[in-house]
Enzyme design. Structure first.
Site, short mmCIF file in Angstrom:
data_model
loop_
_atom_site.label_atom_id
_atom_site.label_comp_id
_atom_site.label_asym_id
_atom_site.label_seq_id
_atom_site.Cartn_x
_atom_site.Cartn_y
_atom_site.Cartn_z
N THR A 157 0.84 -1.21 0.00
CA THR A 157 0.00 0.00 0.00
C THR A 157 0.87 1.26 0.00
OG1 THR A 157 -1.67 -1.21 1.26
CG2 THR A 157 -1.85 1.19 1.27
N VAL A 158 1.78 1.35 0.95
CA VAL A 158 2.59 2.57 1.06
C VAL A 158 3.67 2.60 -0.03
CG1 VAL A 158 4.07 3.96 2.58
CG2 VAL A 158 2.12 2.71 3.53
N LYS A 162 7.41 1.46 12.13
CA LYS A 162 7.46 1.80 13.57
C LYS A 162 7.95 0.64 14.42
CE LYS A 162 3.33 1.20 11.78
NZ LYS A 162 2.09 1.65 11.23
N GLY A 197 1.13 8.87 10.30
CA GLY A 197 0.81 8.82 8.86
C GLY A 197 1.23 10.12 8.21
N GLY A 249 -7.08 0.08 3.43
CA GLY A 249 -5.61 0.10 3.50
C GLY A 249 -5.07 0.79 4.72
N GLU A 304 -2.67 -2.65 9.71
CA GLU A 304 -1.44 -3.40 9.51
C GLU A 304 -1.78 -4.75 8.87
OE1 GLU A 304 1.73 -2.02 10.55
OE2 GLU A 304 0.26 -0.42 10.45
N ASP A 349 0.37 -0.80 17.96
CA ASP A 349 0.84 0.12 16.92
C ASP A 349 0.96 1.55 17.49
OD1 ASP A 349 1.16 0.65 13.84
OD2 ASP A 349 -0.29 2.15 14.54
N LYS A 356 4.38 3.99 18.33
CA LYS A 356 4.48 5.38 17.86
C LYS A 356 4.78 6.33 19.02
CE LYS A 356 1.44 4.54 13.92
NZ LYS A 356 0.04 4.43 13.49
N GLY A 403 -3.07 5.21 5.53
CA GLY A 403 -3.50 5.18 4.14
C GLY A 403 -2.32 5.42 3.21
N1 HSE Z 1 -2.08 0.72 10.80
C1 HSE Z 1 -1.61 2.06 11.02
C2 HSE Z 1 -2.77 2.90 11.50
C3 HSE Z 1 -1.03 2.59 9.75
O1 HSE Z 1 -3.92 2.46 11.35
O2 HSE Z 1 -2.56 3.98 12.03
C4 HSE Z 1 -0.35 3.93 9.88
O3 HSE Z 1 0.73 3.87 10.78
#
Ligand code: HSE
Length: 382
Positions: free
Chosen positions: A10-11, A87, A116, A169, A172, A183, A187, A283
Site C-alpha cells: 500500500t505505502v 514503527k 501517517g 488500506g 497493519e 501500533d 508510535k 493510508g
Molecule cells: N495501521 C496504522 C494505523 C497505519 O492504522 O494507524 C499507519 O501507521
C-alpha cells in the site's frame, strides 16, 4: 537523488508513484519478494540495489522487523541514507540504527512511522531545538480511530468497522497490532525518544479497543460521552510515562471531532504551550507523503531525529492519577476502587477513584485472569 524503495505494498506503491514528480528526487529500483517481480523497475536482488552508485537513499516500507532490520543495516553500511515508515523496526532497533547512521554520517529519518501524513515527529524534533517538551499525546492509530468513529457515529459493529479499515488500506498486515494498541504504543515510544531523549522499552502500558462493545457505545452516548484511543508520554524523573488506553470525552471535546482515519497529535512546550496537529494518520498517500517529506529533508541536510544522547529507559506509569470509566460483571466490582456507581445489576458501570494507569491496568489484568470481562477507559480531569 535517486531513491530505491524496499516494498511495493500500500505505502510502497504510493512512494513510487510520488517519486515520479518529486522535486530533487527520482525513482530508483523497487525491491519485491522473489517470484513477485512483474515490472521493469522491480527487482528481488537487494545486493544490486546496495552496489548501485546511482542510488543515494533507500526508503523501507515493507514493515515488520525481520528482514527489515538486517536490510536497514546493510543499506547504511553501503553508504546510503535510510528512510523508513516502519514503527516496529524503529521502536525495537531505532537507537542502534541511529548510532550506525551517525557513525557513517548518513541520514536515518522515520517521521512517517508515527502519525501517517501528520508531521508530528518532524515538528517535535524541530521543537526540541528551541523549547523543552513537557508532554506528548494523541490519537496515533488511524485504524482504531476509524473503527471507534464508525461504531459510535454510524452504528457499525466492531467486525464491520475493522473489515472496512482493512479494505481502505489503513490496518497493519496483522490488524491485531492496531486493535490491541501496540501500533499506537510503538508510535508514542518513538515520540518519547524524539521529545525527551528517552526511548521507553519496558514498563509500558497498553490497552486497545478489543473490549469495546455496542453496549458501551450506547451507554456512553446516553451520557453524551465518546471514546477514543489515546497514547501519551511525559518525563518522570530520569524516565518517562508511556501509556496507550481508551479514554472517554464529552462529545463536544476536540478529540471527538477526529473522525475516520484521522490522527490528532499534541505536544506541549514549556515556552510554546500546546501545539496540535491533525490529519490523515493512515493510508497510501498520506503515509507516502510523509516518506517523501523525509526524503526531501535529506536534500536539505537533515540527518537524525533522536537526540544524540537518547537512551533506552524503563517507563514509570505509577505517578499521575486519573479516574476510569469501567464496565464489568458485578462479581468483579469488589476488586475495583469505585467512587461512583453509574449502573447497577448483573453488569455494572462505574467510575473509579483516581488511580494510576499502572494500578488500573494491573487490576484489569487480575480481573481478566480470573475469567472476568472488562472495559475501561480513562476520564478527563473533571
Ligand atoms: N495501521 C496504522 C494505523 C497505519 O492504522 O494507524 C499507519 O501507521
Amino acid at each position: 537523488m535517486q531513491v530505491a524503495v524496499l516494498g511495493y505494498g500500500t505505502v510502497g506503491g504510493g512512494v513510487y508513484a510520488m517519486l515520479q514528480s518529486a522535486r530533487g528526487l527520482e525513482p530508483g529500483p523497487v525491491l519485491v519478494r522473489p517470484g513477485k517481480v512483474k515490472e521493469k523497475f522491480q527487482t528481488s536482488d537487494l545486493e544490486a540495489i546496495l552496489s548501485d552508485d546511482k542510488v543515494g537513499a533507500v526508503a523501507e516500507v515493507m514493515g515488520g522487523i525481520d528482514p527489515a532490520f538486517s536490510y536497514a543495516k546493510k543499506v547504511l553500511e553501503s553508504g546510503k541514507h535510510f528512510v523508513t515508515s516502519n514503527k516496529a523496526l524503529c521502536a525495537a532497533h531505532g537507537l542502534e540504527l541511529a548510532a550506525l547512521a551517525r557513525q557513517k554520517g548518513l541520514g536515518f529519518l522515520f517521521s512517517s512511522a508515527c502519525g501517517g501524513g501528520v508531521p508530528f515527529l518532524h515538528n517535535l524534533s524541530l521543537a526540541t531545538r528551541s523549547d523543552t517538551i513537557t508532554s506528548i499525546s494523541g490519537i496515533l492509530n488511524g485504524t482504531t480511530n476509524y473503527m471507534l468513529d464508525n461504531m459510535q457515529r454510524r452504528g457499525l459493529d466492531y467486525q464491520e468497522a475493522l473489515s472496512d479499515a482493512q479494505l481502505l488500506g489503513y490496518a497493519e498486515a496483522d490488524p491485531t497490532a492496531d486493535v490491541s494498541g501496540l501500533d499506537a504504543l510503538r508510535k508514542i515510544m518513538l515520540g518519547c525518544a524524539v521529545a525527551f531523549g528517552r526511548l521507553p522499552t519496558g514498563g509500558l502500558l497498553c490497552e486497545g479497543i478489543e473490549n469495546f462493545t455496542a453496549g458501551d457505545v450506547a451507554d456512553l452516548r446516553s451520557r453524551k460521552l465518546a471514546c477514543r484511543l489515546i497514547a501519551s508520554g511525559a518525563p518522570v524523573g530520569k524516565t518517562v510515562s508511556t501509556c496507550v488506553e481508551p479514554m472517554v470525552f464529552p462529545q463536544s471535546a476536540p478529540e471527538c471531532s477526529v473522525v475516520m482515519n484521522f490522527n490528532m497529535t499534541k505536544y506541549i512546550g514549556q515556552k510554546c504551550g500546546p501545539i496540535v496537529l491533525m490529519g490523515q494518520g493512515a493510508g497510501r498517500f498520506p503515509t507516502a507523503s510523509a516518506v517523501l517529506r523525509d526524503l526531501s529533508s535529506l536534500l536539505t541536510g537533515e540527518r537524525e531525529m533522536f537526540p544524540a544522547d537518547c537512551v533506552a529507559v524503563e517507563a514509570d506509569n505509577s505517578r499521575e492519577k486519573r479516574k476510569y470509566y469501567v464496565r464489568c460483571h458485578s462479581d468483579a466490582a469488589s476488586l475495583l476502587p469505585l467512587e461512583r456507581l453509574l449502573m447497577n445489576g448483573f453488569t455494572i458501570r462505574a467510575v473509579t477513584e483516581p488511580v494510576s494507569p499502572e494500578e488500573m491496568h494491573n487490576l484489569a489484568k487480575k480481573i481478566r485472569n480470573n475469567g472476568g470481562s472488562l472495559f475501561f477507559a480513562a476520564m478527563e480531569d473533571e
